[in-house]
Design an enzyme around this catalytic site. Structure first.
Site, PDB file in Angstrom:
ATOM      1  N   ARG A  96       1.203  23.769 -58.525  1.00 54.86           N
ATOM      2  CA  ARG A  96       2.042  22.694 -59.084  1.00 54.86           C
ATOM      3  C   ARG A  96       3.182  22.326 -58.120  1.00 54.86           C
ATOM      4  NH1 ARG A  96      -1.947  22.866 -61.139  1.00 54.86           N
ATOM      5  NH2 ARG A  96      -2.515  23.158 -63.321  1.00 54.86           N
TER       6      ARG A  96
ATOM      7  N   SER B  23       1.775  19.883 -70.595  1.00 54.50           N
ATOM      8  CA  SER B  23       2.016  21.323 -70.535  1.00 54.50           C
ATOM      9  C   SER B  23       3.437  21.574 -70.027  1.00 54.50           C
ATOM     10  CB  SER B  23       0.993  21.969 -69.590  1.00 54.50           C
ATOM     11  OG  SER B  23       1.191  23.353 -69.509  1.00 54.50           O
TER      12      SER B  23
ATOM     13  N   GLU C 106       7.227  23.582 -65.981  1.00 56.18           N
ATOM     14  CA  GLU C 106       6.379  22.706 -65.177  1.00 56.18           C
ATOM     15  C   GLU C 106       6.877  21.275 -65.310  1.00 56.18           C
ATOM     16  OE1 GLU C 106       1.813  21.171 -65.614  1.00 56.18           O
ATOM     17  OE2 GLU C 106       2.109  23.330 -65.491  1.00 56.18           O
TER      18      GLU C 106
END
Length: 300
Positions: free
Chosen positions: A173, A223, A293
């Site tokens: 990520r 998410s 995230e």
């Protein structure tokens, strides 16, 4: 205001909205106003905006598909640039080139139409190409780093350059442009020839899994947390007894504890408070520190 008059004169012909609420454009349906919300139609207009903003020392940023972002209730100072008109998708042999504003889902459909395999993992990710490259988006074992060939970026100084996948130094990520401040304006993906029916079946399977597991019927930021080493964030949150926990109009999803959904006119502050509560509770119950995230941006 003098600056508004100057913007209207020097950036004439470019669609710019003033003091525009961003909650109308975000997946979470939260977010205060942008001072100046711009919709350039091409790279020339984009460079005009950035050159003007830099000369006037006005902050600027690009807001992509807003699917993994929380915009604070106080909004964003300066220019917010949206790539709604940057959505061209082209195919050249086994390479797909897509502009930053193109939706990931649309690009996967183009890949399927041309029987190109490698992009199936992204068929249900609601983000844009620009945001996907920025954060090395991934799902079901695949990620952007596996297929990206190169991308074209706009530097903070307003210059346009091309970077290879190696230069982006992808991680989980993460990409190098999170540090450089560059903005993705287009990307090329190297795919492989495949079988249309097999690609279609895999996309249908992944779409079904996503619909089964994720609360897609509510506004959310996707998410919320990165996957902790050796754990699953959703499982840790669930084991901490936080499913259904609500602050204001935002709650931890009963369907998937890794998601926070806007169920009743929630605010960015509700999101921030709930995220902080979840991190503290999981750390206390499991000894694991969850890492966000989702990006939180805007005036504090």
């Amino acid at each position: 205001m003098e600056i508004v008059k100057q913007i209207k004169e020097e950036l004439a012909g470019i669609e710019i909205l003033f003091n525009e609420p961003l909650k109308q454009y975000t997946y979470t349906k939260v977010g205060g106003a942008a001072d100046y919300l711009a919709f350039p139609r091409n790279q020339y207009e984009l460079k005009r905006i950035v050159t003007f903003a830099n000369a006037q020392e006005i902050p600027w940023m690009v807001l992509g598909n807003s699917s993994n972002i929380i915009v604070r209730d106080s909004g964003i100072e300066g220019f917010v640039i949206m790539f709604d008109h940057f959505h061209d998708i082209r195919v050249n042999g086994y390479v797909i080139e897509a502009e930053a504003g193109a939706k990931l889902i649309d690009v996967t459909h183009v890949a399927r139409y041309h029987s190109l395999t490698g992009f199936e993992f992204a068929c249900g990710i609601p983000g844009s190409i620009g945001g996907a490259v920025y954060m090395n988006a991934g799902a079901y074992g695949g990620e952007i780093a596996h297929i990206l060939k190169s991308c074209k970026v706009l530097t903070p100084e307003g210059e346009i350059k091309t970077l290879t996948a190696e230069e982006l130094a992808f991680g989980y990520r993460h990409s190098k442009i999170q540090e450089t401040g560059d903005v993705v304006i287009a990307a090329k993906f190297a795919l492989a020839p495949g079988n249309y029916d097999q690609i279609n079946q895999e996309m249908a399977r992944l779409t079904h899994l996503r619909e089964l597991k994720q609360p897609l019927e509510y506004p959310s930021c996707g998410s919320v947390f990165k996957r902790p080493v050796g754990h699953f964030a959703g499982q840790l949150i669930s084991e901490a007894g936080l499913k259904g926990h609500r602050i204001g109009g935002v709650e931890v999803s009963e369907k998937h504890a890794g998601f926070m959904i806007n169920v009743d006119h929630g605010t960015a502050k509700n999101y921030e408070d709930l995220i902080a509560h979840v991190i503290a509770t999981v750390e206390k119950s499991a000894g694991v520190t969850l890492e966000r995230e989702v990006r939180i941006i805007g005036k504090d």
